[in-house]
Design a protein around this motif. Structure first.
Motif, PDB file in Angstrom:
ATOM      1  N   LYS A   1      42.379 -16.003  43.435  1.00 12.70           N
ATOM      2  CA  LYS A   1      43.187 -15.167  44.325  1.00 12.70           C
ATOM      3  C   LYS A   1      42.308 -14.435  45.341  1.00 12.70           C
ATOM      4  O   LYS A   1      42.676 -14.292  46.511  1.00 12.70           O
ATOM      5  N   ILE A   2      41.146 -13.963  44.895  1.00 12.34           N
ATOM      6  CA  ILE A   2      40.219 -13.304  45.816  1.00 12.34           C
ATOM      7  C   ILE A   2      39.798 -14.273  46.915  1.00 12.34           C
ATOM      8  O   ILE A   2      39.746 -13.925  48.102  1.00 12.34           O
ATOM      9  N   LYS A   3      39.517 -15.508  46.511  1.00 11.44           N
ATOM     10  CA  LYS A   3      39.122 -16.531  47.474  1.00 11.44           C
ATOM     11  C   LYS A   3      40.237 -16.778  48.493  1.00 11.44           C
ATOM     12  O   LYS A   3      39.992 -16.899  49.701  1.00 11.44           O
ATOM     13  N   MET A   4      41.493 -16.824  48.013  1.00 12.16           N
ATOM     14  CA  MET A   4      42.618 -17.083  48.917  1.00 12.16           C
ATOM     15  C   MET A   4      42.883 -15.901  49.847  1.00 12.16           C
ATOM     16  O   MET A   4      43.249 -16.087  51.009  1.00 12.16           O
TER      17      MET A   4
ATOM     18  N   THR B   1      53.491 -14.710  40.893  1.00  6.62           N
ATOM     19  CA  THR B   1      52.164 -15.314  41.045  1.00  6.62           C
ATOM     20  C   THR B   1      51.405 -14.691  42.209  1.00  6.62           C
ATOM     21  O   THR B   1      50.178 -14.563  42.176  1.00  6.62           O
ATOM     22  N   PHE B   2      52.140 -14.285  43.240  1.00  9.01           N
ATOM     23  CA  PHE B   2      51.501 -13.810  44.472  1.00  9.01           C
ATOM     24  C   PHE B   2      51.618 -12.302  44.663  1.00  9.01           C
ATOM     25  O   PHE B   2      51.340 -11.783  45.742  1.00  9.01           O
TER      26      PHE B   2
ATOM     27  N   LEU C   1      40.458 -14.447  34.306  1.00  9.63           N
ATOM     28  CA  LEU C   1      39.425 -14.201  35.308  1.00  9.63           C
ATOM     29  C   LEU C   1      39.386 -15.308  36.349  1.00  9.63           C
ATOM     30  O   LEU C   1      39.115 -15.058  37.528  1.00  9.63           O
ATOM     31  N   LEU C   2      39.654 -16.540  35.902  1.00  7.05           N
ATOM     32  CA  LEU C   2      39.650 -17.653  36.843  1.00  7.05           C
ATOM     33  C   LEU C   2      40.739 -17.464  37.891  1.00  7.05           C
ATOM     34  O   LEU C   2      40.531 -17.703  39.082  1.00  7.05           O
ATOM     35  N   THR C   3      41.904 -17.010  37.442  1.00  4.98           N
ATOM     36  CA  THR C   3      43.007 -16.744  38.365  1.00  4.98           C
ATOM     37  C   THR C   3      42.622 -15.665  39.369  1.00  4.98           C
ATOM     38  O   THR C   3      42.888 -15.780  40.569  1.00  4.98           O
ATOM     39  N   ILE C   4      41.974 -14.611  38.887  1.00 10.64           N
ATOM     40  CA  ILE C   4      41.565 -13.511  39.768  1.00 10.64           C
ATOM     41  C   ILE C   4      40.574 -14.006  40.813  1.00 10.64           C
ATOM     42  O   ILE C   4      40.683 -13.681  42.004  1.00 10.64           O
TER      43      ILE C   4
ATOM     44  N   ILE D   1      33.005 -21.868  43.186  1.00 10.57           N
ATOM     45  CA  ILE D   1      32.798 -21.278  41.856  1.00 10.57           C
ATOM     46  C   ILE D   1      32.877 -22.367  40.783  1.00 10.57           C
ATOM     47  O   ILE D   1      33.112 -22.100  39.615  1.00 10.57           O
ATOM     48  N   ARG D   2      32.667 -23.620  41.219  1.00 13.86           N
ATOM     49  CA  ARG D   2      32.736 -24.745  40.288  1.00 13.86           C
ATOM     50  C   ARG D   2      31.683 -24.642  39.186  1.00 13.86           C
ATOM     51  O   ARG D   2      31.853 -25.181  38.094  1.00 13.86           O
ATOM     52  N   ARG D   3      30.616 -23.943  39.458  1.00 15.58           N
ATOM     53  CA  ARG D   3      29.573 -23.801  38.441  1.00 15.58           C
ATOM     54  C   ARG D   3      30.080 -23.059  37.203  1.00 15.58           C
ATOM     55  O   ARG D   3      29.446 -23.078  36.151  1.00 15.58           O
TER      56      ARG D   3
END
Length: 419
Positions: free
Chosen positions: A103-106, A126-127, A97-100, A82-84
């Motif tokens: 977390k979805i990726k993890m 955090t988790f 949103l970046l955090t979300i 999602i670097r773009r």
């Protein structure tokens, strides 16, 4: 189901001297309540998995490490594919949103492991969402573990501005989520009052004081030899600050007090042990005050080394704004230190001014200088405070083994009742 068939998964971030040590194949150091949590379950025969959130792209290529019977996994917290979205980074950060997305990726990474734990242990809020979602997927119990909180200080003590309060909202929401149990360390930050304020069910809430290694006091310790080893002359009084160098721990208060102390005791040395974001500022302050010969920075040390610094010190100082009932205070008492601290949080649940410590009302540099000068000029008072500190701690606190067995029994019962 027997213990050998049980599985527990810990979700955590990088902790000082934990993540680094694991990568090197060394038994984790740092905060004992972190590594001892998974150690106790391993001791009882559980399958233990620890997921550590980090930036794999720049820090660590391997994703799994086996160490002393525990399996460690690293979760990629980088932007990756999602670097773009980097151009929208500030906007995404504002709306979390970046955090979300991270977390979805993890969560996807965790699911790919195929691990189906009986209980998921979230180390900090955090988790929280990750742990709860995973627990739904695998039908597991979920525990929230908080190592103190700044909420009470921000909302009720300092009455910080609106922006500071807004930043606590994710944590406040976390306390309303459907965890099977919530554990908050009684470290002086008033976590019990926060839980009561948020109406956390008392049946699922535990507020323990940490355990302690009761072998920190060294009888007949050769303090002179150790002081010379770390660059402190044998005739110099040794003042000690030990812990993470961070802004709310306010180590700068003691540095600012040193010019006044040196007028009375010119040979005094302040030894600062630890690392953190305040290190550079403290070094600049030290140089500005012309204290480079009197303030010694020793950096981070292994946890097993702290007893030598405690036993060599003439006065151990805790100038924190919050969390004055931390591991460090408990350890300094059990090591028989002459302790100087502040009356913030729940400090006076353990220490009493003039009995087993010197406890200052919340104040600034002048009070620290006066108290230190008084103690350096009164060795009998220091000896009495040290003796009483040791006796109080030996009677009051549990060992780490005792403390972690309590936690093991609590969580094991959660799983048994779920079955």
């Amino acid at each position: 189901m027997s213990d050998t068939e049980r599985t527990i998964a810990f979700l955590t971030s990088k902790w000082t001297n934990v993540d680094e040590n694991i990568r090197q194949g060394i038994t984790p150091g740092g905060v004992p309540s972190i590594s001892k949590a998974w150690t106790i379950f391993n001791k009882h025969g559980w399958n233990v998995h620890v997921f550590i959130m980090t930036d794999l792209e720049s820090e660590f290529p391997a994703q799994t490490v086996e160490l002393e019977g525990v399996t460690f996994h690293w979760l990629d917290n980088s932007l990756g594919n999602i670097r773009r979205l980097q151009g929208l980074k500030k906007l995404l950060h504002f709306f979390k949103l970046l955090t979300i997305l991270r977390k979805i990726k993890m969560i996807k990474t965790i699911k790919k492991t195929g691990i189906k734990p009986d209980i998921i242990y979230c180390m900090r809020d955090t988790f929280a969402w990750m742990g709860l979602l995973w627990s739904v997927f695998v039908k597991a119990r979920c525990v929230l573990r908080m190592y103190g909180t700044f909420v009470y200080d921000i909302w009720f003590e300092k009455k910080n501005n609106l922006f500071d309060r807004i930043k606590t909202i994710p944590e406040l929401i976390t306390y309303k989520l459907p965890f099977d149990h919530i554990i908050i360390t009684n470290d002086g930050t008033q976590g019990d009052k926060v839980a009561e304020w948020m109406k956390v069910n008392k049946k699922i809430f535990w507020f323990p004081i940490n355990g302690v290694d009761k072998n920190l006091y060294i009888r007949d310790f050769d303090a002179i030899s150790f002081k010379e080893k770390i660059g402190v002359p044998k005739t110099s009084p040794m003042l000690l600050l030990l812990g993470r160098l961070t802004y709310w721990k306010r180590q700068d208060r003691v540095v600012k007090a040193m010019p006044t102390i040196l007028k009375k005791y010119p040979e005094a040395k302040l030894v600062i042990v630890g690392k953190g974001e305040l290190r550079e500022d403290l070094e600049i302050l030290t140089n500005e005050l012309g204290l480079s010969e009197s303030v010694l920075f020793y950096g981070a040390i292994l946890h097993k080394q702290i007893k030598y610094f405690f036993n060599a010190s003439d006065i151990f100082i805790m100038p924190y704004d919050v969390s004055n009932l931390s591991n460090t205070l408990i350890e300094s008492l059990i090591a028989g230190c002459c302790v100087l601290t502040r009356d913030v949080g729940s400090t006076t649940e353990v220490v009493s001014d003039g009995e087993n410590a010197v406890v200052l009302s919340p104040g600034e540099t002048e009070e620290f200088a006066e108290a230190i000068i008084d103690l350096l000029g009164n060795p009998d008072k220091r000896r009495i405070l040290s003796k009483n500190a040791y006796e109080t701690a030996m009677e009051r606190f549990s060992t780490w083994d005792e403390r972690m067995e309590e936690e093991y029994n609590l969580i094991s019962n959660l799983v048994n009742n779920f079955d």
